[in-house]
Design an enzyme around this catalytic site. Structure first.
Site, short mmCIF file in Angstrom:
data_model
loop_
_atom_site.label_atom_id
_atom_site.label_comp_id
_atom_site.label_asym_id
_atom_site.label_seq_id
_atom_site.Cartn_x
_atom_site.Cartn_y
_atom_site.Cartn_z
N HIS A 34 0.92 -1.14 -0.01
CA HIS A 34 0.01 0.01 -0.02
C HIS A 34 0.93 1.40 -0.06
O HIS A 34 0.70 2.22 -0.65
CB HIS A 34 -1.05 0.05 1.23
CG HIS A 34 -1.79 -1.17 1.21
ND1 HIS A 34 -1.77 -1.86 2.34
CD2 HIS A 34 -3.01 -1.37 0.79
CE1 HIS A 34 -2.84 -2.70 2.14
NE2 HIS A 34 -3.43 -2.52 1.21
N ASP A 147 -3.23 -7.79 -7.15
CA ASP A 147 -4.74 -8.32 -7.57
C ASP A 147 -4.95 -8.02 -8.97
O ASP A 147 -5.65 -7.18 -9.44
CB ASP A 147 -5.61 -7.24 -6.79
CG ASP A 147 -5.47 -7.81 -5.21
OD1 ASP A 147 -5.50 -8.83 -4.70
OD2 ASP A 147 -5.10 -6.63 -4.65
N SER A 183 -2.31 -7.92 3.20
CA SER A 183 -2.88 -7.84 4.60
C SER A 183 -3.28 -9.27 5.12
O SER A 183 -3.07 -9.41 6.46
CB SER A 183 -4.20 -6.92 4.72
OG SER A 183 -3.79 -5.65 3.98
O1 PAF Z 1 -7.76 -4.16 -3.23
C1 PAF Z 1 -8.40 -3.73 -2.12
O2 PAF Z 1 -7.97 -3.37 -1.12
C2 PAF Z 1 -10.14 -3.65 -2.39
O3 PAF Z 1 -10.49 -4.53 -3.30
C3 PAF Z 1 -10.53 -2.13 -2.82
C4 PAF Z 1 -9.82 -1.96 -4.19
C5 PAF Z 1 -10.13 -1.12 -1.89
C6 PAF Z 1 -11.90 -2.15 -2.93
O4 PAF Z 1 -12.59 -2.46 -1.73
#
Ligand code: PAF
Length: 278
Positions: A34, A147, A183
């Site tokens: 992140h 993802d 996470s």
């Molecule tokens: O990747 C994520 O953490 C979630 O799928 C997102 C994009 C914040 C949507 O809830």
């Protein structure tokens, strides 16, 4: 750094913010993956915004939602240190008020890979991301390649619905042993954590064959599957895919850009990862 909990106040703060605005949507429990998105948003834009919302509509199993890691105080500390301007942290009722019943359905991209194993997941993701974009009207939004299907789908969503947001996809950040940061990794037992890099090793095996000139889809899929099957902590393999980047259709032959991806179950944790062949 301002932390805002309501749509109305967040909309106003983003309208008044110095443009361009870069948004990093997250579900909290922040890690270095992140933070790499946040640092990029900070570098590319004059206002950096992060949303923290554990979106209930993308979880199939209520128990999975309940045990999803949360650490609001720790997250806010990290965000302060990374120079974030605005944080949006709404309650579920703010995002899904009584009577909420409008959904964003992203079509065929959502029915493959993760979509088969997590029915409804991408409808929840597309709906919440659309809502976040509508509230904040960011110029850019940042997502991790970890993802891979989600990033393909959000790029398509933004294009198909003329959302006017530039979707920026950043490389997967990995631990030193190759495990993709997530996470959910904190939920692995020490033994599972030790075994988990097998997922990356499996993808690398397929990547290596591709670098050596192999272009047959089945051979590339089998190479990754064999590595995964060699690790007893891998309880089941949901899929090993070699698919075209835009359609996510399985490839017989890899001629253009493709994504090797997999999802496996290790104890209570489902690990997903991918490598792009390009
Ligand atoms: O990747 C994520 O953490 C979630 O799928 C997102 C994009 C914040 C949507 O809830």
């Amino acid at each position: 750094m301002r932390v805002i909990n309501t749509n109305k106040e967040m909309s106003r703060a983003c309208r008044e913010a110095v443009k361009p605005v870069g948004l990093v949507p997250t579900m909290g429990a922040l890690h270095s993956g992140h933070l790499s998105l946040i640092d990029q948003a900070r570098a590319d834009n004059l206002t950096a915004v992060v949303s923290i919302f554990v979106n209930p509509t993308q979880f199939g199993d209520p128990k999975d939602l309940e045990k999803y890691p949360r650490d609001m105080e720790g997250d806010l500390d990290l965000l302060r240190h990374h120079g974030v301007d605005l944080v949006y942290a709404p309650a579920p009722e703010e995002v899904y008020p009584e009577g909420f019943d409008t959904w964003v359905d992203v079509g065929s991209l959502a029915d493959k890979l993760e979509g088969i194993h997590r029915p409804g997941h991408f409808r929840g993701v597309a709906t919440v991301v659309s809502k976040l974009f509508n509230v904040m009207l960011p110029n850019r939004a940042y997502f991790g390649q970890k993802d891979g299907q989600q990033t393909a789908l959000i790029q398509k969503l933004a294009r198909d619905l003329d959302m006017g947001v530039e979707v920026v996809v950043m490389p997967t950040i990995r631990e030193s042993d190759g495990l993709a940061m997530s996470s959910r990794n904190v939920q692995l037992s020490p033994e599972q954590r030790q075994a988990a890099p097998v997922v990356h090793r499996a993808l690398c095996q397929s990547h290596l064959l591709w670098i050596q000139g192999e272009r047959d889809g089945d051979t590339l899929r089998d190479a990754a599957r064999t590595v995964l099957q060699s690790e007893s902590k891998v309880e089941s393999i949901d899929y090993v895919s070699v698919a075209g980047m835009l359609t996510l259709d399985e490839l017989e032959r890899v001629d253009g850009r493709a994504m090797v991806s997999t999802a496996v179950q290790m104890g209570a944790v489902r690990l997903i990862d991918n490598i792009v062949l390009e």
